[in-house]
Design an enzyme around this catalytic site. Structure first.
Site, PDB file in Angstrom:
ATOM      1  N   HIS A  72       5.200 -15.130  -1.789  1.00 39.31           N
ATOM      2  CA  HIS A  72       4.547 -13.847  -1.506  1.00 39.31           C
ATOM      3  C   HIS A  72       5.567 -12.703  -1.504  1.00 39.31           C
ATOM      4  O   HIS A  72       5.346 -11.647  -2.091  1.00 39.31           O
ATOM      5  CB  HIS A  72       3.884 -13.960  -0.126  1.00 39.31           C
TER       6      HIS A  72
ATOM      7  N   GLU B 175       0.820  -1.216   0.000  1.00 32.32           N
ATOM      8  CA  GLU B 175       0.000   0.000   0.000  1.00 32.32           C
ATOM      9  C   GLU B 175       0.856   1.270   0.000  1.00 32.32           C
ATOM     10  O   GLU B 175       0.324   2.385  -0.025  1.00 32.32           O
ATOM     11  CB  GLU B 175      -0.940   0.004   1.208  1.00 32.32           C
TER      12      GLU B 175
HETATM   13  N1  INI Z   1       3.850  -6.464   3.989  1.00 31.90           N
HETATM   14  C1  INI Z   1       5.032  -5.963   4.362  1.00 31.90           C
HETATM   15  O1  INI Z   1       5.174  -4.739   4.459  1.00 31.90           O
HETATM   16  N2  INI Z   1       6.064  -6.803   4.664  1.00 31.90           N
HETATM   17  C2  INI Z   1       5.953  -8.159   4.572  1.00 31.90           C
HETATM   18  O2  INI Z   1       6.939  -8.865   4.890  1.00 31.90           O
HETATM   19  C3  INI Z   1       4.705  -8.698   4.171  1.00 31.90           C
HETATM   20  N3  INI Z   1       4.543 -10.128   4.075  1.00 31.90           N
HETATM   21  O3  INI Z   1       5.529 -10.857   4.214  1.00 31.90           O
HETATM   22  O4  INI Z   1       3.451 -10.629   3.846  1.00 31.90           O
HETATM   23  C4  INI Z   1       3.643  -7.807   3.881  1.00 31.90           C
HETATM   24  N4  INI Z   1       2.441  -8.280   3.487  1.00 31.90           N
HETATM   25  C5  INI Z   1       1.272  -7.442   3.416  1.00 31.90           C
HETATM   26  C6  INI Z   1       1.165  -6.690   2.099  1.00 31.90           C
HETATM   27  O5  INI Z   1       2.099  -5.625   2.029  1.00 31.90           O
HETATM   28  C7  INI Z   1      -0.222  -6.076   1.922  1.00 31.90           C
HETATM   29  O6  INI Z   1      -0.488  -5.198   2.977  1.00 31.90           O
HETATM   30  C8  INI Z   1      -1.324  -7.134   1.845  1.00 31.90           C
HETATM   31  O7  INI Z   1      -0.998  -8.117   0.873  1.00 31.90           O
HETATM   32  C9  INI Z   1      -2.674  -6.481   1.450  1.00 31.90           C
HETATM   33  O8  INI Z   1      -2.571  -5.820   0.201  1.00 31.90           O
END
Ligand code: INI
Length: 153
Positions: free
Chosen positions: A88, A58
């Protein structure tokens, strides 16, 4: 010969930090490093704004909207993506890196990539104010230098 070099001081412009809440244990340290660095380079508190977003994915939508307001000399993006057991991580890293690059091209407002992309939590801790420095402070330095370059060219 004309040679341009950026000065590392806050100047008169405003700086906005977009920081993700995911892995807040790390990102709060990056934010503290960035704010401390801006203040040490003579930024007043009314020159610094902070916007929290849910996760690294985001960061770009908020950063783009902020850059387009024209209110900020630079946008400093801070986050921490830490590899898990699935792919991911790769998707998030690609999305955020490409997105931030695109904002720079589209707006010409320096939008700084201060997002950690780490294999382990330990690597992130090392870059959040321990033995490898503080990536938030480094992003703030880069922001100030780039703003100064953009003012001169
Ligand atoms: N978001 C992060 O900022 N760091 C991460 O390590 C992470 N992992 O590993 O999942 C992460 N996931 C959330 C992603 O940024 C979004 O907020 C989510 O997918 C919703 O759009």
């Amino acid at each position: 010969m004309k040679e341009v070099k950026g000065q590392v001081r806050a100047g008169k412009g405003s700086y906005v930090v977009v920081v993700s809440r995911f892995n807040e244990f790390i990102t709060a340290k990056l934010l503290a490093g960035a704010i401390d660095c801006l203040r040490r380079h003579d930024a007043a508190d009314n020159q610094i704004s902070v916007v929290w977003v849910p996760g690294a994915c985001e960061i770009t939508i908020a950063a783009k909207k902020l850059a387009k307001t024209g209110k900020y000399a630079a946008v400093i993006c801070l986050g921490a993506v830490i590899r898990g057991q699935t792919s991911h991580y790769d998707y998030i890293c690609q999305q955020v890196a490409r997105g931030i690059g695109q904002i720079n091209y589209d707006t010409a407002v320096p939008t700084i990539f201060g997002v950690l992309t780490c294999d382990t939590l330990e690597q992130a801790v090392e870059r959040a104010g321990t033995k490898m420095g503080n990536a938030g402070a480094e992003a703030a330095l880069t922001a100030m230098e780039t703003v100064s370059i953009m003012e001169q060219i």
